[in-house]
Design a protein around this motif. Structure first.
Motif, PDB file in Angstrom:
ATOM      1  N   THR A   1       9.936  35.084   5.965  1.00  0.00           N
ATOM      2  CA  THR A   1       9.717  34.032   4.971  1.00  0.00           C
ATOM      3  C   THR A   1      10.371  34.319   3.632  1.00  0.00           C
ATOM      4  O   THR A   1      10.021  33.702   2.639  1.00  0.00           O
ATOM      5  CB  THR A   1       8.206  33.835   4.731  1.00  0.00           C
ATOM      6  OG1 THR A   1       7.653  35.066   4.287  1.00  0.00           O
ATOM      7  CG2 THR A   1       7.518  33.382   5.994  1.00  0.00           C
TER       8      THR A   1
ATOM      9  N   GLU B   1       5.483  30.725  10.565  1.00  0.00           N
ATOM     10  CA  GLU B   1       5.476  31.285   9.203  1.00  0.00           C
ATOM     11  C   GLU B   1       6.633  30.738   8.390  1.00  0.00           C
ATOM     12  O   GLU B   1       6.475  30.369   7.229  1.00  0.00           O
ATOM     13  CB  GLU B   1       5.561  32.812   9.249  1.00  0.00           C
ATOM     14  CG  GLU B   1       4.298  33.489   9.685  1.00  0.00           C
ATOM     15  CD  GLU B   1       4.450  35.008   9.737  1.00  0.00           C
ATOM     16  OE1 GLU B   1       5.407  35.554   9.136  1.00  0.00           O
ATOM     17  OE2 GLU B   1       3.603  35.653  10.370  1.00  0.00           O
TER      18      GLU B   1
ATOM     19  N   ARG C   1       6.058  27.038   7.496  1.00  0.00           N
ATOM     20  CA  ARG C   1       5.086  26.919   6.397  1.00  0.00           C
ATOM     21  C   ARG C   1       5.734  27.260   5.062  1.00  0.00           C
ATOM     22  O   ARG C   1       5.504  26.587   4.055  1.00  0.00           O
ATOM     23  CB  ARG C   1       3.901  27.844   6.640  1.00  0.00           C
ATOM     24  CG  ARG C   1       2.946  27.319   7.692  1.00  0.00           C
ATOM     25  CD  ARG C   1       1.756  28.233   7.908  1.00  0.00           C
ATOM     26  NE  ARG C   1       1.048  28.460   6.669  1.00  0.00           N
ATOM     27  CZ  ARG C   1       0.552  29.638   6.291  1.00  0.00           C
ATOM     28  NH1 ARG C   1       0.672  30.700   7.060  1.00  0.00           N
ATOM     29  NH2 ARG C   1      -0.091  29.762   5.157  1.00  0.00           N
TER      30      ARG C   1
ATOM     31  N   ASN D   1       8.127  24.430   3.997  1.00  0.00           N
ATOM     32  CA  ASN D   1       7.358  23.274   3.524  1.00  0.00           C
ATOM     33  C   ASN D   1       6.756  23.549   2.150  1.00  0.00           C
ATOM     34  O   ASN D   1       6.686  22.665   1.308  1.00  0.00           O
ATOM     35  CB  ASN D   1       6.244  22.922   4.508  1.00  0.00           C
ATOM     36  CG  ASN D   1       6.779  22.283   5.763  1.00  0.00           C
ATOM     37  OD1 ASN D   1       7.890  21.758   5.783  1.00  0.00           O
ATOM     38  ND2 ASN D   1       6.002  22.326   6.833  1.00  0.00           N
ATOM     39  N   SER D   2       6.338  24.780   1.928  1.00  0.00           N
ATOM     40  CA  SER D   2       5.785  25.149   0.636  1.00  0.00           C
ATOM     41  C   SER D   2       6.825  25.020  -0.471  1.00  0.00           C
ATOM     42  O   SER D   2       6.540  24.484  -1.541  1.00  0.00           O
ATOM     43  CB  SER D   2       5.274  26.600   0.715  1.00  0.00           C
ATOM     44  OG  SER D   2       5.128  27.138  -0.555  1.00  0.00           O
TER      45      SER D   2
END
Length: 91
Positions: free
Chosen positions: A50, A76, A79, A82-83
């Motif tokens: 990430t 992971e 996510r 998208n964050s």
């Protein structure tokens, strides 16, 4: 008749084989997924899935990721992406 080794030779110990650069692996000591970036001295250099800081791992604690762990890496990374796109709210 067996031949006896009379020389006082110690067996040669080699470093554990590391995966090629770019391979998704898991550092079992930290339970972290990462991509192999190379070697740094006796360690394997890993980059997090990430993003973030790379870390050094003992080669004995690094193994190729299983299918289940690869799916975890995709989740992971999704996510995290998208964050970033939603202003940094990481849930």
């Amino acid at each position: 008749m067996a031949v006896k080794n009379t020389q006082n030779v110690t067996p040669r110990v080699t470093a554990p084989q590391t995966e090629p650069v770019g391979t998704l692996v898991i550092d079992t000591a930290r339970d972290r997924l990462g991509y192999v970036m190379g070697r740094q001295g006796p360690y394997v250099r890993l980059r997090p899935v990430t993003s973030g800081r790379e870390w050094d791992a003992e080669p004995a604690h690094v193994r190729r990721a299983t299918d289940k762990e690869r799916l975890r890496a995709v989740a992971e990374r999704t996510r995290a992406m998208n964050s970033y796109s939603s202003g940094g709210i990481f849930r």
